[in-house]
Design a protein around this motif. Structure first.
Motif, short mmCIF file in Angstrom:
data_model
loop_
_atom_site.label_atom_id
_atom_site.label_comp_id
_atom_site.label_asym_id
_atom_site.label_seq_id
_atom_site.Cartn_x
_atom_site.Cartn_y
_atom_site.Cartn_z
N ARG A 183 0.77 -1.21 0.07
CA ARG A 183 0.04 0.12 -0.17
C ARG A 183 0.81 1.53 -0.04
NH1 ARG A 183 -3.63 -3.36 3.64
NH2 ARG A 183 -5.19 -4.03 2.17
N ARG A 185 3.70 1.56 -1.43
CA ARG A 185 4.40 1.77 -2.76
C ARG A 185 3.11 2.30 -3.62
NH1 ARG A 185 8.58 -1.47 -4.78
NH2 ARG A 185 7.24 -2.06 -6.44
N HIS A 186 2.01 1.79 -3.53
CA HIS A 186 1.01 2.24 -4.18
C HIS A 186 0.77 3.94 -4.07
CE1 HIS A 186 -2.89 1.87 -6.62
NE2 HIS A 186 -3.47 2.52 -5.46
N LYS A 187 0.83 4.29 -2.85
CA LYS A 187 0.54 5.59 -2.38
C LYS A 187 1.69 6.58 -3.01
CE LYS A 187 -0.04 8.25 1.86
NZ LYS A 187 0.13 7.91 3.22
N ALA A 189 3.43 5.74 -5.61
CA ALA A 189 3.50 5.77 -7.29
C ALA A 189 2.33 6.68 -7.58
CB ALA A 189 2.93 4.29 -7.82
N ARG A 190 1.13 6.92 -6.84
CA ARG A 190 0.21 7.79 -7.24
C ARG A 190 0.65 8.97 -7.15
NH1 ARG A 190 -4.40 6.11 -3.40
NH2 ARG A 190 -2.95 7.50 -2.35
N SER A 191 1.44 9.55 -6.32
CA SER A 191 1.84 10.80 -6.11
C SER A 191 2.95 11.24 -7.04
CB SER A 191 2.14 11.15 -4.57
OG SER A 191 3.25 10.52 -4.28
#
Lengths: 191, 191
Positions: A183, A185-187, A189-191
């Motif tokens: 999660r 990493r996901h966060k 990647a999004r920003s």
DNA sequence: CGGATGTGTTGTCATATCTCAATATTTGAA
DNA sequence: TTCAAATATTGAGATATGACAACACATCCG
């Protein structure tokens, strides 16, 4: 391949050709395969390990069975349980092999014979010990930071590990679950 | 009072009376008062400190201004920023005095002169360095445990610190807020 | 090829710990 | 002694992370 070790020594102290040639005899070379244990919890750690090839991991298993990674070691890195070696007490760590390869190992007794034979190596050893102390110190500060900063710092400091290791091992080093890392990493990647 | 140091050395290596007498000259004695800084963040750490009397604390301040305690030192304990000393880089730590007293300090240069003068002290120093490495290793494992276990372990290992320090300092060492520590203690007391 | 194993993601809910604010208690210095 | 500062407690709500479960891939090896 043992040249990796002599190179490491030569980076810190000067040796003659003859001295360099005498070093390998003090070490044992061990081919490692994935999953092999170099140290098991409860044993007294008898060796200092030096990784020639592959990747090892030092970890402890907590009461709930969760594995906390203390350290990874790849080519050219030393690894041991200092506390167990020093006080000859059972280790809380396991050391196992994540990626097959080859390591050198040396006992305390052999190490001291080597020091007598080639005093410069003792100086090298003390430099390494100090550097490893400084690394432990950084790791303590690291562990007090929030998970996302720990991850960022890990990626910055060890980019080659980040790509080489499975994510759940990285998570166990960061002190979080694999789900939380996913999660994070996901966060990021999004920003 | 410097006998505290020579006693510490004699616990690990043998010295002659003459050697013991030569040691103090290598150190500087500093009387400390509460709130005094021995090292400030951003400075390069130039000394190894040895506490003769009183209590010091080594901590870093994070971005949010929270103080994370790395280590406390009381009578007979060494304290320094290994990373800053070794690499001559600005320290991330502050070292300040919680309880007035007296310390010894020695620079790297003086330390090496002392080693040349009395080689046994160099052996002592390396033993201390190794032990401190083992302590750092334990602290890393410690920080991966849940807060309540960290507190229990702290009380068990350092009962004399638990009573001597204000709770919010203990909390900063455990890596939790003073409120959380207060609640943990309450919970333990009830059970 | 095909199943076993290892790896990574996502959802839901639980829990530990933090933050902020109010208040109580202790300590130290004038 | 008395007041200010330091220290400790408690409450309410926010947040980060964990636990568990389901699922999706990939990869290794017979």
């Amino acid at each position: 391949m043992i040249q990796l070790l002599t190179d490491s020594i030569l980076q810190h102290v000067a040796l003659t050709e003859e001295e360099i040639a005498r070093i390998p005899a003090y070490f044992e070379t061990v081919k490692t395969h994935r999953g092999q244990f170099l140290l098991r919890e409860g044993e007294i750690c008898r060796y200092e390990f030096f990784v020639l090839k592959g990747c090892c991991r030092q970890y402890e298993t907590d009461d709930a069975g969760k594995e906390n990674v203390f350290q990874f070691s790849v080519e050219g890195w030393w690894m041991t349980d200092l506390d167990s070696m020093l006080h000859e007490r059972p280790s809380v760590f396991n050391i196992d092999v994540l990626e097959a390869g080859e390591i050198l190992q040396i006992t305390k007794a052999q190490l001291h014979l080597l020091f007598q034979d080639i005093p410069a190596v003792e100086r090298y050893y003390h430099i390494i010990t100090q550097r490893s102390g400084a690394a432990l110190q950084r790791r303590i500060l690291f562990l007090q930071k929030p998970a996302i900063e720990r991850y960022r710092e890990f990626v910055t400091r060890y980019p080659f590990l980040e790509t080489r290791l499975p994510q759940h091992q990285v998570a166990a080093y960061l002190g979080i679950t694999k789900e939380s890392l996913s999660r994070l990493r996901h966060k990021i990647a999004r920003s």
